[in-house]
Design an enzyme around this catalytic site. Structure first.
Site, PDB file in Angstrom:
ATOM      1  N   ASP A 212       0.825  -1.210   0.000  1.00  0.00           N
ATOM      2  CA  ASP A 212       0.000   0.000   0.000  1.00  0.00           C
ATOM      3  C   ASP A 212       0.864   1.267   0.000  1.00  0.00           C
ATOM      4  O   ASP A 212       1.926   1.314   0.639  1.00  0.00           O
ATOM      5  CB  ASP A 212      -0.844  -0.019   1.288  1.00  0.00           C
ATOM      6  CG  ASP A 212      -1.759   1.169   1.427  1.00  0.00           C
ATOM      7  OD1 ASP A 212      -2.702   1.271   0.630  1.00  0.00           O
ATOM      8  OD2 ASP A 212      -1.540   1.988   2.346  1.00  0.00           O
ATOM      9  N   GLU A 248       1.383  -0.424  -4.936  1.00  0.00           N
ATOM     10  CA  GLU A 248       0.412   0.597  -5.297  1.00  0.00           C
ATOM     11  C   GLU A 248       1.152   1.912  -5.475  1.00  0.00           C
ATOM     12  O   GLU A 248       1.635   2.521  -4.523  1.00  0.00           O
ATOM     13  CB  GLU A 248      -0.675   0.749  -4.226  1.00  0.00           C
ATOM     14  CG  GLU A 248      -1.791   1.659  -4.700  1.00  0.00           C
ATOM     15  CD  GLU A 248      -2.220   2.679  -3.683  1.00  0.00           C
ATOM     16  OE1 GLU A 248      -1.558   2.786  -2.642  1.00  0.00           O
ATOM     17  OE2 GLU A 248      -3.216   3.360  -3.928  1.00  0.00           O
TER      18      GLU A 248
HETATM   19  C1  QV4 Z   1      -8.376  13.415   8.037  1.00  0.00           C
HETATM   20  C2  QV4 Z   1      -7.921  14.702   7.339  1.00  0.00           C
HETATM   21  C3  QV4 Z   1      -6.445  14.904   7.571  1.00  0.00           C
HETATM   22  C4  QV4 Z   1      -6.171  14.951   9.062  1.00  0.00           C
HETATM   23  C5  QV4 Z   1      -6.583  13.604   9.635  1.00  0.00           C
HETATM   24  C6  QV4 Z   1      -6.336  13.572  11.123  1.00  0.00           C
HETATM   25  O1  QV4 Z   1      -8.162  14.567   5.925  1.00  0.00           O
HETATM   26  O2  QV4 Z   1      -6.049  16.139   6.961  1.00  0.00           O
HETATM   27  O3  QV4 Z   1      -4.796  15.183   9.310  1.00  0.00           O
HETATM   28  O4  QV4 Z   1      -7.989  13.378   9.397  1.00  0.00           O
HETATM   29  O5  QV4 Z   1      -6.382  12.202  11.530  1.00  0.00           O
HETATM   30  C7  QV4 Z   1      -9.188   8.526   6.295  1.00  0.00           C
HETATM   31  C8  QV4 Z   1     -10.124   9.717   6.052  1.00  0.00           C
HETATM   32  C9  QV4 Z   1      -9.312  11.011   6.036  1.00  0.00           C
HETATM   33  C10 QV4 Z   1      -8.551  11.145   7.365  1.00  0.00           C
HETATM   34  C11 QV4 Z   1      -7.625   9.917   7.468  1.00  0.00           C
HETATM   35  C12 QV4 Z   1      -6.804   9.934   8.755  1.00  0.00           C
HETATM   36  O6  QV4 Z   1     -10.766   9.550   4.787  1.00  0.00           O
HETATM   37  O7  QV4 Z   1     -10.212  12.113   5.892  1.00  0.00           O
HETATM   38  O8  QV4 Z   1      -7.751  12.339   7.346  1.00  0.00           O
HETATM   39  O9  QV4 Z   1      -8.415   8.717   7.456  1.00  0.00           O
HETATM   40  O10 QV4 Z   1      -7.641   9.975   9.845  1.00  0.00           O
HETATM   41  C13 QV4 Z   1      -7.820   5.008   2.647  1.00  0.00           C
HETATM   42  C14 QV4 Z   1      -8.855   6.070   2.274  1.00  0.00           C
HETATM   43  C15 QV4 Z   1      -8.586   7.386   2.970  1.00  0.00           C
HETATM   44  C16 QV4 Z   1      -8.478   7.133   4.466  1.00  0.00           C
HETATM   45  C17 QV4 Z   1      -7.272   6.201   4.666  1.00  0.00           C
HETATM   46  C18 QV4 Z   1      -6.972   5.944   6.140  1.00  0.00           C
HETATM   47  O11 QV4 Z   1      -8.810   6.280   0.863  1.00  0.00           O
HETATM   48  O12 QV4 Z   1      -9.687   8.258   2.732  1.00  0.00           O
HETATM   49  O13 QV4 Z   1      -8.280   8.393   5.175  1.00  0.00           O
HETATM   50  O14 QV4 Z   1      -7.584   4.943   4.055  1.00  0.00           O
HETATM   51  O15 QV4 Z   1      -8.101   5.455   6.786  1.00  0.00           O
HETATM   52  C19 QV4 Z   1      -3.160   8.724  -2.625  1.00  0.00           C
HETATM   53  C20 QV4 Z   1      -2.060   7.722  -2.265  1.00  0.00           C
HETATM   54  C21 QV4 Z   1      -2.529   6.305  -2.402  1.00  0.00           C
HETATM   55  C22 QV4 Z   1      -3.841   6.089  -1.628  1.00  0.00           C
HETATM   56  C23 QV4 Z   1      -4.877   7.085  -2.179  1.00  0.00           C
HETATM   57  C24 QV4 Z   1      -6.216   6.938  -1.475  1.00  0.00           C
HETATM   58  O16 QV4 Z   1      -0.923   7.929  -3.089  1.00  0.00           O
HETATM   59  O17 QV4 Z   1      -1.528   5.409  -1.897  1.00  0.00           O
HETATM   60  O18 QV4 Z   1      -4.400   8.407  -1.983  1.00  0.00           O
HETATM   61  N1  QV4 Z   1      -4.293   4.705  -1.735  1.00  0.00           N
HETATM   62  C25 QV4 Z   1      -3.963   3.786  -0.640  1.00  0.00           C
HETATM   63  C26 QV4 Z   1      -5.121   2.853  -0.328  1.00  0.00           C
HETATM   64  C27 QV4 Z   1      -6.263   3.659   0.300  1.00  0.00           C
HETATM   65  C28 QV4 Z   1      -5.820   4.166   1.667  1.00  0.00           C
HETATM   66  C29 QV4 Z   1      -4.399   4.559   1.685  1.00  0.00           C
HETATM   67  C30 QV4 Z   1      -3.570   4.428   0.622  1.00  0.00           C
HETATM   68  C31 QV4 Z   1      -3.847   4.917   3.013  1.00  0.00           C
HETATM   69  O19 QV4 Z   1      -5.555   2.240  -1.518  1.00  0.00           O
HETATM   70  O20 QV4 Z   1      -7.432   2.874   0.453  1.00  0.00           O
HETATM   71  O21 QV4 Z   1      -6.598   5.340   2.009  1.00  0.00           O
HETATM   72  O22 QV4 Z   1      -3.487   3.679   3.606  1.00  0.00           O
HETATM   73  O23 QV4 Z   1      -3.342   8.733  -4.003  1.00  0.00           O
END
Ligand code: QV4
Ligand code: CA
Length: 512
Positions: A212, A248
């Site tokens: 990831d 990824e």
């Molecule tokens: C929020 C605020 C932040 C703040 C934070 C405080 O946005 O500014 O600092 O709270 O804690 C969730 C929420 C998000 C929250 C975050 C942390 O949606 O609003 O931040 O948690 O609390 C998945 C979801 C995200 C989720 C994350 C962790 O898509 O929405 O965030 O899991 O739960 C980029 C990357 C790529 C990524 C893609 C989504 O390059 O690598 O974005 N894809 C992978 C996974 C994806 C996952 C992550 C990465 C993170 O496929 O499913 O994100 O592991 O393109």
């Protein structure tokens, strides 16, 4: 001696591109958010018998429990530690599932979240899937243990501590992705803890990993971690087998960090694939199916040997990650079957089929307010089992795209034609195309608003073939259309554009 070293090094890196799939199988299915017990059952009753090569499972390690919104799917991308208990089940259930799937020739690939721990706003306490105490504010995760010394904050130079500009490679790697506490993977201690987590899974029998958020880790750090990984368990894999690695990295161009920085470490997700094929089947941006004659590297995608391809994934099917509105999902089922069918028929890449659950979408200004909704669950947040209906579909909100006849049969098609080059391309210079795979398979699409009525060279031996889209071969008969191929390999195809599925596929094993 030099040659030996070269082979050893090259072999080491090359083998991490190999999915270690057995018995001529080819496709991986992502059973997103499925419970381990259900995956084990699915391997034995469906995936093994129907020739699926492997399953990508959701992150199996301890994750945060989020109350607001209530138990979102993405809580599993916020690790609390590496204990193997999660929304999908316990360590014993995981071990049992890996064993049962391996025993029927279906590999397990783990979604490894190793760039970060939970969000900085994750709070303090035992709201975690195994009940381990942690403190996000103190960056204290005793179950590993990780302390504040094991995170990147002193390296990140942005005011917020988060990634603010994807044009700056340093902050993309060393700052927090959406506030997720960023691990210091240059530290030997952290590399050791991550490798131990992955090696425990390898020793349990997994065949490799989806890694990831690789864009957010330095290739040198990943290289160090991958080199610490054990060979696969010889109970199920040949001695010396290296774990399959697919990383990824979302690279649609326009950023300083590119997928090619990661090719030498393992395969990489090719996000251009689904985005472009979505444009093609939707006929957006002037794209036409006949333009895909040079599909694959001809469209600027990474080289075949580095590519992991898919139509949609768990992020972009709900507006997360990349691909935008062109991404086709199960919600657009008629287009989706054609796009998945095209991917499985085409030789390019290692293919991954998405298997989803439904949720109540609620679009406000084009954004789904319910994009966070988790899998079918009980009121306590526990994921519900996957019920199988008498007609072999799944119930209770599970979509099971991999069980749709057209998709399951194209997974089999890909196995039957494996190793055969693309051949006998035909198109009408619009959205009707056809192509074969050597002398083992042939597929015809009509995505125009007019009838397709043409005689084509299939490259197949003469005989009567069952179309595996409108039906399949059952015993000595076809349950759907049948196609007569002459001794000259030519056959007549007639596809109305109003058909439920305006495409036909035949192969060596669907011949009467
Ligand atoms: C929020 C605020 C932040 C703040 C934070 C405080 O946005 O500014 O600092 O709270 O804690 C969730 C929420 C998000 C929250 C975050 C942390 O949606 O609003 O931040 O948690 O609390 C998945 C979801 C995200 C989720 C994350 C962790 O898509 O929405 O965030 O899991 O739960 C980029 C990357 C790529 C990524 C893609 C989504 O390059 O690598 O974005 N894809 C992978 C996974 C994806 C996952 C992550 C990465 C993170 O496929 O499913 O994100 O592991 O393109
Ligand atoms: Ca990072």
């Amino acid at each position: 001696m030099k040659l030996f070293i070269l082979v050893a090094l090259f072999g080491l890196s090359l083998a991490q591109h190999n999915p270690n799939i057995k018995n001529g199988r080819t496709a991986i299915v992502h059973l997103f958010e499925w419970r381990w017990a259900d995956i084990a059952a699915e391997c034995e009753r469906y995936l093994g018998p129907n020739g699926f090569g492997g399953v990508q499972i959701s992150p199996p390690n301890e994750h945060i429990l989020v109350d607001n919104p209530w138990r979102p799917w993405w809580q599993r991308y916020q690790p609390i530690g590496y204990n193997l208990c999660s929304r999908s089940g316990s360590e014993n259930e995981l071990r049992d599932m890996i064993t049962r799937c391996n025993n029927v020739g279906v590999n397990i690939y783990v979604d490894a979240v190793i760039n970060h721990m939970c969000g900085s706003g994750g709070g303090e306490g035992t709201h975690s899937s195994c009940g381990s105490w942690f403190s996000a504010s103190k960056k204290d995760f005793p179950s590993v243990p990780f302390s504040y010394l094991d995170f990147n904050d002193n390296k990140c130079k942005t005011g917020s501590g988060e990634i603010e500009n994807y044009g700056d490679v340093n902050q993309v790697r060393d700052c927090r992705l959406v506030g997720l506490l960023d691990l210091a993977l240059e530290k030997d201690y952290v590399r050791g803890k991550v490798a131990n987590f992955m090696n425990k899974l390898i020793d349990m029998g997994v065949a490799g990993f989806r890694v990831d958020a690789c864009k957010h880790m330095w290739p040198g750090d990943l290289d160090n971690v991958y080199r610490r990984l054990n060979n696969l368990n010889t109970k199920w894999f040949p001695s010396g087998s290296r774990p399959f690695i697919f990383q990824e990295v979302i690279d649609l161009g326009g950023e300083p960090i590119s997928a090619k920085e990661y090719y030498h470490l393992g395969r990489v997700t090719e996000f251009k694939y689904g985005a472009k094929l979505g444009d093609v089947f939707r006929k957006w941006n002037g794209e036409k199916l006949s333009y895909t004659k040079n599909w694959g590297e001809g469209w600027g995608f990474m080289s075949d040997g580095n590519a992991l391809v898919f139509i949609d994934n768990h992020d972009n099917q709900r507006g997360h990650g990349a691909g935008g509105a062109s991404i086709i999902t199960f919600w657009d089922s008629r287009l989706y079957k054609m796009a998945v069918g095209y991917m499985l028929a085409h030789p390019y890449g290692v293919t991954r089929v998405m298997s989803s659950y439904r949720w109540d979408r609620n679009f406000v200004n084009g954004k789904d307010q319910n994009d966070w909704i988790g899998p079918p669950s009980n009121s306590n947040g526990a994921t519900k089992p996957v019920p199988i209906n008498p007609d072999q579909t799944c119930g209770d909100g599970w979509v099971c795209e991999h069980r749709w006849r057209q998709i399951k049969n194209m997974v089999i098609f890909r196995n039957v034609v494996n190793g055969q080059p693309q051949a006998n391309w035909w198109d009408n210079q619009s959205n009707q195309v056809a192509f074969g795979r050597g002398n083992r398979g042939f597929i015809v699409f009509n995505n125009d608003n007019s009838i397709l009525d043409v005689t084509l060279n299939t490259g197949l031996p003469g005989g009567t073939y069952c179309d595996v889209i409108s039906g399949q071969k059952e015993g000595s008969r076809c349950t759907g259309k049948q196609i007569q191929v002459g001794g000259d390999g030519r056959a007549h195809f007639n596809i109305s554009n109003s058909e439920e599925d305006p495409f036909i596929a035949i192969h060596a094993d669907s011949k009467l």
